[in-house]
Design an enzyme around this catalytic site. Structure first.
Site, PDB file in Angstrom:
ATOM      1  N   ASP A 133       0.797  -1.228   0.000  1.00 31.90           N
ATOM      2  CA  ASP A 133       0.000   0.000   0.000  1.00 31.90           C
ATOM      3  C   ASP A 133       0.833   1.284   0.000  1.00 31.90           C
ATOM      4  O   ASP A 133       0.566   2.196  -0.776  1.00 31.90           O
ATOM      5  CB  ASP A 133      -0.965  -0.022   1.187  1.00 31.90           C
ATOM      6  CG  ASP A 133      -1.988   1.104   1.127  1.00 31.90           C
ATOM      7  OD1 ASP A 133      -2.393   1.465   0.012  1.00 31.90           O
ATOM      8  OD2 ASP A 133      -2.371   1.612   2.177  1.00 31.90           O
ATOM      9  N   CYS A 187     -18.486  -5.480 -13.349  1.00 28.20           N
ATOM     10  CA  CYS A 187     -19.413  -4.490 -12.786  1.00 28.20           C
ATOM     11  C   CYS A 187     -20.617  -4.273 -13.701  1.00 28.20           C
ATOM     12  O   CYS A 187     -21.713  -3.947 -13.232  1.00 28.20           O
ATOM     13  CB  CYS A 187     -18.703  -3.154 -12.567  1.00 28.20           C
ATOM     14  SG  CYS A 187     -17.514  -3.165 -11.209  1.00 28.20           S
ATOM     15  N   CYS A 193     -22.372   1.972  -6.363  1.00 25.77           N
ATOM     16  CA  CYS A 193     -21.341   2.640  -5.574  1.00 25.77           C
ATOM     17  C   CYS A 193     -21.242   4.119  -5.935  1.00 25.77           C
ATOM     18  O   CYS A 193     -21.088   4.975  -5.053  1.00 25.77           O
ATOM     19  CB  CYS A 193     -19.994   1.948  -5.761  1.00 25.77           C
ATOM     20  SG  CYS A 193     -19.399   1.886  -7.473  1.00 25.77           S
TER      21      CYS A 193
END
Length: 374
Positions: A133, A187, A193
């Protein structure tokens, strides 16, 4: 040899708590590079990004002679047991799921270290560079290429097995290994979202206006712009809205790793005690969580905003004490806003006017003047 080695790596990864592993070429991420340039030119980056665009999209800049990138995913829970109730007089804040349990950077780093030692035991002259990350490499782009999942409209990687509730880590290596096949987008026409994003930070085409994202806003340290304060709700760190509404996450709740299990009293804490918590107490209590990385100030500011959003009169006296005594003008200004959200009775307005007469910090004066002019 390398196909056998790949299978040995996959088998070993399962033994050390890696839930999914994929392999990608170390070729430059050319499409991502163009997207990052556009994002940068449009002012959509958060400012938390590490490294240059070239470093973020060209693995060979991070490890010369890079041949393969290994992507790992570790699943985390989406539900907690025995969550404390938020009631009048004892309102609770919430840390996002990515801050439940031990800081995932440490958890994944330990797994990557073990994986690296295993690989070096097989190929001693290999070179490896791992990151979780906070490294330059964009882990979502790697995970997508490595077949871990697809890059979704909520800007997360969605895996078929664990939804988007996964932490990602990467290892660049000089060993050539057969790449896996990237996963196609699933998707479709779903925009749940995007529609649910509290601030409209999610844009069409899987783009994000990072500076409007609630997860980013909870990590800033200054006075929060007025237009975002109510959007925070009771969030102390992060935001899960785009994950919670995702149909691919329906029914997904993995409890595979003890160190990632949430302590309900820490991830859904009482708000008022946070207002006066010392640095030492904050580090002792929350320091092992990823949500503590920016220190106590953003958490305290968000706790103040949450109390204002709850409009709980039980918090008035505590907020007044913060407005009078906290040494940080921006925290005092935030308390002033929350006080006005909760109560604008004659007594409270007298308190605020007296405060206006005595304070000399412009940030507080602006906040008070805005209240009196509304």
């Amino acid at each position: 040899m390398n196909e056998t080695l790949k299978q040995e790596i996959v088998a070993y990864s399962k033994k050390i708590g890696i839930d999914k592993i994929g392999f990608a070429t170390a070729d430059p991420f050319q499409l991502m590079k163009e997207r990052l340039k556009t994002q940068q030119e449009s002012g959509l980056q958060s400012g938390f990004e590490k490294g240059t665009i070239d470093e973020r999209t060209e693995p060979s800049q991070l490890l010369p002679e890079a041949k393969t990138i290994i992507s790992i995913a570790v699943a985390y829970p989406s539900k907690m047991k025995n969550a404390p109730k938020s009631v009048r007089g004892d309102r609770k804040g919430i840390f996002c799921r990515a801050s439940w349990g031990e800081d995932y950077h440490h958890v994944l780093r330990r797994r990557l270290d073990k994986l690296e030692q295993f690989i070096l035991s097989k190929v001693p002259d290999a070179k490896c560079a791992s990151m979780v990350d906070t490294g330059e490499l964009i882990d979502r782009a790697v995970a997508e290429r490595a077949g871990i999942g697809w890059s979704a409209k909520n800007c997360a990687i969605i895996t078929p097995e664990f939804g988007s509730y996964v932490y990602l880590g990467d290892m660049i290596t000089t060993i050539p290994l057969e790449p896996d096949v990237a996963m196609e987008d699933q998707c479709g026409s779903c925009n749940k979202c995007i529609d649910a994003c509290p601030t409209g930070a999610l844009l069409e085409g899987g783009k994000l206006d990072a500076k409007k994202c609630v997860a980013f806003l909870t990590q800033t340290k200054d006075v929060l712009p007025v237009e975002f304060r109510k959007k925070l709700g009771n969030r102390l760190y992060g935001c899960d809205t785009c994950q919670v509404v995702c149909p691919k996450n329906k029914g997904v709740d993995e409890h595979r790793h003890e160190e990632l299990e949430p302590d309900p009293e820490l991830v859904k804490p009482s708000l008022i005690p946070l207002l006066t918590m010392s640095n030492r107490d904050f580090k002792a209590k929350y320091g092992y969580m990823s949500g503590s990385w920016r220190g106590k100030k953003p958490i305290q500011r968000n706790a103040i905003l949450a109390l204002g959003n709850f409009k709980d009169a039980y918090a008035l006296e505590d907020l007044k004490k913060v407005a009078l005594e906290d040494p940080r003008p921006d925290i005092r200004a935030t308390a002033i806003w929350s006080i006005a959200q909760i109560d604008q009775s004659e007594n409270t307005m007298i308190f605020l006017r007296e405060l206006r007469e005595t304070c000399n910090e412009s940030i507080m004066i602006d906040e008070l003047d805005a209240i009196f002019s509304s």
